[in-house]
Design a protein around this motif. Structure first.
Motif, PDB file in Angstrom:
ATOM      1  N   GLY A 359     -32.887  40.626  46.051  1.00  0.00           N
ATOM      2  CA  GLY A 359     -32.927  39.790  44.861  1.00  0.00           C
ATOM      3  C   GLY A 359     -34.366  39.384  44.556  1.00  0.00           C
ATOM      4  N   ASP A 360     -34.648  39.101  43.286  1.00  0.00           N
ATOM      5  CA  ASP A 360     -36.013  38.671  42.963  1.00  0.00           C
ATOM      6  C   ASP A 360     -36.292  37.290  43.549  1.00  0.00           C
ATOM      7  OD1 ASP A 360     -34.177  37.662  41.151  1.00  0.00           O
ATOM      8  OD2 ASP A 360     -35.388  38.059  39.366  1.00  0.00           O
ATOM      9  N   GLY A 361     -35.254  36.434  43.589  1.00  0.00           N
ATOM     10  CA  GLY A 361     -35.431  35.132  44.229  1.00  0.00           C
ATOM     11  C   GLY A 361     -35.671  35.304  45.713  1.00  0.00           C
ATOM     12  N   GLU A 362     -34.989  36.257  46.295  1.00  0.00           N
ATOM     13  CA  GLU A 362     -35.116  36.517  47.733  1.00  0.00           C
ATOM     14  C   GLU A 362     -36.559  36.869  48.122  1.00  0.00           C
ATOM     15  OE1 GLU A 362     -32.642  39.764  49.045  1.00  0.00           O
ATOM     16  OE2 GLU A 362     -32.920  39.244  51.165  1.00  0.00           O
ATOM     17  N   ILE A 387     -35.632  46.114  43.834  1.00  0.00           N
ATOM     18  CA  ILE A 387     -35.576  44.664  43.621  1.00  0.00           C
ATOM     19  C   ILE A 387     -34.910  44.402  42.283  1.00  0.00           C
ATOM     20  CG2 ILE A 387     -36.869  42.506  43.580  1.00  0.00           C
ATOM     21  CD1 ILE A 387     -39.074  43.884  45.136  1.00  0.00           C
ATOM     22  N   ASN A 388     -33.780  43.730  42.388  1.00  0.00           N
ATOM     23  CA  ASN A 388     -32.993  43.441  41.193  1.00  0.00           C
ATOM     24  C   ASN A 388     -33.576  42.191  40.514  1.00  0.00           C
ATOM     25  OD1 ASN A 388     -31.021  42.926  39.312  1.00  0.00           O
ATOM     26  ND2 ASN A 388     -29.538  42.165  40.814  1.00  0.00           N
ATOM     27  N   CYS A 389     -34.397  42.423  39.511  1.00  0.00           N
ATOM     28  CA  CYS A 389     -35.064  41.293  38.857  1.00  0.00           C
ATOM     29  C   CYS A 389     -34.239  40.809  37.673  1.00  0.00           C
ATOM     30  CB  CYS A 389     -36.464  41.698  38.416  1.00  0.00           C
ATOM     31  SG  CYS A 389     -37.548  41.923  39.828  1.00  0.00           S
ATOM     32  N   ASN A 390     -33.264  39.991  37.999  1.00  0.00           N
ATOM     33  CA  ASN A 390     -32.478  39.386  36.916  1.00  0.00           C
ATOM     34  C   ASN A 390     -33.137  38.070  36.496  1.00  0.00           C
ATOM     35  OD1 ASN A 390     -31.773  37.669  39.008  1.00  0.00           O
ATOM     36  ND2 ASN A 390     -29.810  38.674  39.371  1.00  0.00           N
ATOM     37  N   LEU A 391     -34.314  37.843  37.002  1.00  0.00           N
ATOM     38  CA  LEU A 391     -35.184  36.719  36.635  1.00  0.00           C
ATOM     39  C   LEU A 391     -34.656  35.367  37.077  1.00  0.00           C
ATOM     40  CD1 LEU A 391     -36.222  37.786  33.019  1.00  0.00           C
ATOM     41  CD2 LEU A 391     -36.996  38.665  35.212  1.00  0.00           C
ATOM     42  N   GLN A 392     -33.498  35.379  37.740  1.00  0.00           N
ATOM     43  CA  GLN A 392     -32.923  34.090  38.150  1.00  0.00           C
ATOM     44  C   GLN A 392     -32.616  34.083  39.631  1.00  0.00           C
ATOM     45  OE1 GLN A 392     -30.161  34.243  34.333  1.00  0.00           O
ATOM     46  NE2 GLN A 392     -29.630  32.519  35.656  1.00  0.00           N
ATOM     47  N   ARG A 393     -32.680  32.882  40.178  1.00  0.00           N
ATOM     48  CA  ARG A 393     -32.192  32.679  41.541  1.00  0.00           C
ATOM     49  C   ARG A 393     -30.982  31.766  41.422  1.00  0.00           C
ATOM     50  NH1 ARG A 393     -38.006  30.207  43.015  1.00  0.00           N
ATOM     51  NH2 ARG A 393     -37.987  28.445  41.589  1.00  0.00           N
TER      52      ARG A 393
HETATM   53 MG   LIG Z   1     -32.226  36.990  40.987  1.00  0.00          MG
END
Ligand SMILES: [Mg+2]
Ligand SMILES: Cc1ncc(C[n+]2csc(CCOP(=O)(O)OP(=O)(O)O)c2C)c(N)n1
Length: 1019
Positions: A359-362, A387-393
């Protein structure tokens, strides 16, 4: 002709004792065969032969003290010429290599000089003219155009390498002239692969879309159904919704399963996307509807685990990933270990890949980025991060004010990775092609993630106004598009074509690891309540409207009623979708994920292999760490076990006396050794080798643990049983890497963890952050970890032998934590008592009894080095106070406590049946007197067994912060020295009214015990 074999350079050591003679007169020896073993007070090492021939005489005997150049033996060298040649060759080779490296380097320098003929005449740099800049920040667009045209012509005529070369020269020149270095870590905020270079998928896009929609639906339905039944169960929809395409393309086209011909690609799935993997397995026919309905209900057999847990689903999941940050490191070291096995010739090179979904947060976890340098250095082209950058954690945007994709790109590029950005979907291609002024890319570069997130939470009109509306040029660019068209402009990670192309580029890359940074939308398709909103992450319920929207959004063929009932959907077995999905996996070799093991047990070494440790060392002193090194040296002589040993050391080999391993078995280095080590002639030389066996991890406990897990699970991931032995400062073990140790348990790793330099008072001078008084307690928290704190070499030998047997011969999924110490003392022979071995393994046995006066008795328990203090105390008690005692060597309070717990539980559950007796109780049942236990660990460690002793129990331990001093002083400070044990024993006996109080009081005075001293935890 007879030749002499002399003691080689052994560094600073002199007069080192010969402890083994490994050859006899008349034996034939070859170069590198070990002939004798010598041992200093810190380490033991074998001396290898440098000659080939028949041994004429042996000139040393056990117990001799030898130094450099002393005669060891003489060898009749049969073929002197060839021997001399070999020696000469060996000598010649090194300087030649070195010379050629120097030559090469010099040539390159000359070549570089010839090539770069940049006039370095100093110039005066002009003042900035920002005031002249247009909206694109350009003060002279005509000039810009000329430069771009020149570059275009170079690209057209000479190709991209030449263009890059020129740009590099320009940058260097500008830097030399005093301009700041152009920041080149980042590329523009567009896809790395331009549309014309994309590789097209061969798949049937129509069917794949349908399959993906069904997987999306079933994954969401599974979570919603579970929570409808039991709202407390939880679950996640948004993560997989954002990553479905990333997984699907891999599953349909790239990831090869394991079968009898191929080892399989290894995929680390993002923990929170587990529902998607179950939903696919459902379509594949691997999981039933009933099983989907048992998501997060694991107590009943057959339940599906919340996240990837091999312990709970041992035939399905391979890698535990949900503790964020572990996945990236574990994957890196997994890829590294794969190369290690290949380079050592233990597995075939099948071009297998390790893929890790993150995850991008990860990526904010320090561990996530902590080992990327190693991946590049080791040229792990078998490794692909997505890296799955969905821009959110969980709480909100990962980088609301910035751009996570650009940040990650810079970091990975800087570290030497091959970076592929997948930002925009195909609908953007024509817009980008029409962006002649560069304003669209400019907005893309300028827009921050907080805005990108908000766009997808709103609608097309909002995007037109707030994104394209920033410049007239871009507003015009989309003037012919409807708001709906604008809304449809997709993100790269949701476009199967872009993802396919990135994956096919990634698997072709050589010489470096690849990271694919894909932009997606969190909660994709979940509608107003779940898509791109800050609360997406925890969305586990969808109301009927949301479900209807979801169905329509992905054209799931369900009626309204079926949607209301949240039914799963699986087309019939003969449908195109099911046939397709199965066919893809058949073509790719098998299902993923799937956990299997076809490894063969390791052939057991001879029964007596460690018997030498069961003999008394007489007056000779050694530490248990040295005993362990000797044990390992012996194992390395066993042809079955030796190749499977994986010694792992975080820059502490010399601390543990293991430097002899460097030369003997080599340090793994994928490039071999490009230099002649400074200590080449030395017996402990730092020898790096492509086939090297030691994993020298540097000061990197987390990396070492990751290697250990990779090696400890090779029986499943590579079908080969390996024996990882990771030695570390015990304080930097579980305390430092606890989460990895837990993951090792989950992964069912097998192997040895050796907490060396253990014990709060035993590791004398090192002080507070080094002295470990609790690692055993941490070890006890992991159910499949067996932990031992042995005192004597024979105990260590028995425990290690049992570990080898259980883990590597019988393939039990347990692992061993053994503490070893650096205190030197003599070791007695193993007691003849037939119960001794069993006692060592169960956790305690009687090692000595004082039974002279038959008046008053006390039971004394001791473990690790403190057992010796206990034994010394018992002697004083007998001599000075006429107190008898029985002394118990406790090898594992943890094992005793586990047995006690289990027995107590059984008895409470079965009050009507004959009551069982715990092992501790059995030991003490017929014994007189109270119990006093002492160890080098916190009191609560030994206190664990208090209730199972069924006697009055007192404990001494090392509660409090460590501090540097001598062992003697530390043991006095923590009150575990023999004098304190005597005084406390007398006090215990007086409290039990077995002796008058005055004896205890007198002892306190005699031993100058300050009874007013605060409890050590308070100092
Ligand atoms: Mg994310
Ligand atoms: C070490 C650790 N800390 C915290 C969590 C709790 N947690 C689970 S998912 C999550 C957010 C994940 O965000 P991201 O990595 O961006 O993944 P996404 O779901 O957005 O794909 C958090 C904080 C965890 N699982 N592990």
């Amino acid at each position: 002709m007879n030749k002499k074999l002399l003691v080689p350079d052994i560094g600073d050591f002199e007069k080192v004792e010969v402890i083994e003679i490994l050859v006899k007169k008349g034996d034939k020896v070859s170069v590198n065969d070990p002939v004798i073993t010598i041992e200093s007070d810190k380490s033991s090492v074998e001396i290898p032969s440098t000659l080939e021939g028949k041994i004429e005489s042996i000139n040393v005997k056990i117990g001799d003290k030898v130094s450099k150049d002393d005669l060891v033996l003489t060898v009749n060298v049969e073929n002197e010429n060839s021997d001399q040649k070999k020696e000469a060759q060996a000598k010649e080779n090194i300087p030649k290599d070195t010379e050629s490296i120097i030559n090469q380097a010099e040539k390159t320098l000359i070549a570089e000089k010839e090539n770069i003929d940049v006039p370095d005449v100093p110039i005066k740099i002009a003042e900035e003219k920002n005031n002249l800049a247009n909206s694109a920040g350009d003060i002279d667009p005509v000039e810009t155009k000329e430069w771009i045209e020149s570059l275009s012509s170079v690209l057209e005529n000479d190709g991209s390498k030449r263009a890059q070369f020129l740009i590099k020269q320009l940058i260097e020149h500008s830097y030399k002239q005093g301009s700041d270095l152009v920041l080149s870590r980042n590329t523009p905020y567009i896809n790395t692969i331009p549309p014309e270079k994309e590789v097209k998928s061969t798949g049937d896009q129509n069917i794949e879309r349908k399959i993906r929609s069904l997987i999306r639906w079933n994954a969401a339905a599974m979570v919603v159904r579970a929570n409808k039944k039991f709202p407390e169960l939880g679950g996640h929809i948004g993560t997989f919704a954002s990553a479905a395409t990333l997984y699907d393309v891999g599953m349909n086209h790239f990831w090869r399963g394991k079968n009898n011909k191929f080892g399989g690609d290894l995929i680390y799935f993002q923990g929170h996307s587990a529902p998607g993997m179950y939903a696919r397995a459902f379509l594949e026919g691997r999981l039933s509807e009933k099983q989907l309905d048992s998501f997060r209900q694991e107590v009943e057999i057959g339940g599906l685990s919340s996240y990837p847990h091999p312990w709970l689903m041992p035939k399905f999941w391979q890698f535990p990933t949900v503790s964020m940050g572990l996945g990236p490191m574990l994957a890196i070291y997994q890829a590294r270990f794969m190369k290690y096995l290949i380079n050592r010739g233990l597995i075939k090179d099948q071009n297998r890949k390790v893929w890790a979904f993150l995850g991008d947060g990860e990526m904010d976890e320090p561990e996530s980025l902590g080992a990327i340098g190693l991946a590049a250095r080791e040229q792990l082209d078998n490794l692909i991060f997505v890296i799955n950058c969905n821009l959110q954690r969980l709480d909100g945007p990962v980088r609301g004010n910035g751009k996570i994709i650009q940040e990650l790109e810079g970091i990975f590029r800087g570290a030497g990775w091959n970076v592929i950005k997948v930002i925009w979907g195909s609908y953007w291609d024509s817009l980008l092609a029409k962006d002649k002024t560069g304003h669209l890319v400019k907005i893309m570069n300028e827009t921050v993630d907080g805005e990108y997130q908000a766009y997808k939470a709103r609608n097309g009109l909002y995007v037109r106004k707030n994104f394209f509306g920033k410049y007239p040029e871009t507003e015009k660019l989309v003037s012919s598009l409807s708001d709906k068209d604008i809304w449809r402009l997709n993100r790269g990670g949701h476009d199967p074509h872009k993802v396919y192309s990135a994956y096919s580029e990634a698997i072709k890359n050589t010489g470096s690891p690849t990271v694919i940074i894909a932009k997606t939308i969190k909660g994709y398709g979940m509608g107003k309540t779940g898509e791109s909103v800050n609360t997406s992450h925890q969305q586990k319920k969808l109301d009927i409207d949301d479900l209807m929207y979801y169905r329509d959004r992905f054209d799931v063929p369900l009626t309204d009623k079926q949607v209301q009932e949240i039914q799963y959907f699986r087309p019939n077995e003969n449908s195109d979708e099911i046939k397709y999905i199965k066919d893809r996996r058949i073509k790719l070799g098998g299902f993923i994920p799937e956990r299997t093991s076809y490894s063969k047990p390791i052939k057991a070494p001879p029964k007596d292999i460690f018997d030498f440790l069961k003999e008394s060392t007489g007056k000779k002193e050694m530490s248990t760490t040295m005993a362990l090194v000797r044990l390992l040296t012996n194992l390395l002589r066993d042809k079955n076990v030796s190749p499977r040993l994986v010694p792992i050391i975080p820059d502490e080999a010399r601390t543990f006396g293991m430097e002899g391993f460097f030369k003997k078995i080599g340090i793994y280095a994928h490039e071999g050794q490009k230099y002649e080590p400074e200590d080449a002639e030395n017996l402990f030389s730092y020898r790096e080798d492509k086939k090297g066996q030691v994993l020298e991890e540097g000061i990197n406990e987390a990396g070492s643990m990751s290697s250990w897990i990779a090696a400890g699970t090779a029986y499943s991931n590579h079908d080969i049983e390996m024996i990882p032995i990771y030695l570390f400062y015990s304080m930097f073990g579980f305390q430092r890497t606890g989460d990895f140790n837990w993951a090792a348990g989950d992964s069912q790793a097998r192997g040895f963890l050796i907490g060396a330099t253990a014990g709060r008072t035993t590791l004398a001078g090192e002080g507070l952050q080094h002295q470990d008084g609790h690692s055993h307690m941490l070890a006890s928290t992991i159910p499949n970890c067996k932990s031992y704190d042995p005192t004597f070499a024979y105990e260590l030998a028995v425990i290690f032998r049992e570990g080898l047997k259980r883990m590597h011969e019988k393939n039990e999924n347990v692992f061993y934590y053994i503490t070893t110490m650096n205190e030197n003392y003599p070791h007695p022979a193993m007691p003849e008592d037939k119960n001794c071995k069993e006692g060592i393994l169960k956790g305690m046995y009687k090692i000595k009894e004082f039974d002279k006066y038959k008046k008053t008795k006390i039971q004394l328990m001791g473990s690790g080095t403190i057992l010796r203090e206990v034994m010394a105390a018992a002697e004083i008690l007998q001599k000075d106070y006429q107190i008898d005692s029985e002394i118990w060597s406790v090898t594992s309070f943890n094992e005793l406590s586990r047995d006690g717990m289990e027995v107590e539980r059984y008895n409470l559950l079965n009050p009507d049946k004959p009551q069982r007796v715990s092992y501790v109780e059995q030991c003490f049942k017929k014994k007189e007197g109270p119990i006093l236990a002492a160890s080098d660990y916190m009191r609560s460690h030994s206190d664990q067994i208090r209730q199972y002793t069924k006697k009055n129990f007192y404990s001494l331990g090392t509660d409090g912060f460590g501090r540097s001093d001598t062992r003697k002083k530390l043991r006095k400070f923590f009150e575990v020295d023999k004098e304190h044990i005597v005084a406390y024993a007398l006090s215990v006996l007086s409290k039990e009214q077995l002796i008058p109080t005055k004896h205890a009081k007198e002892a306190m005075i005699k031993y100058k015990i300050d009874v007013e001293k605060p409890f050590p935890t308070k100092i």
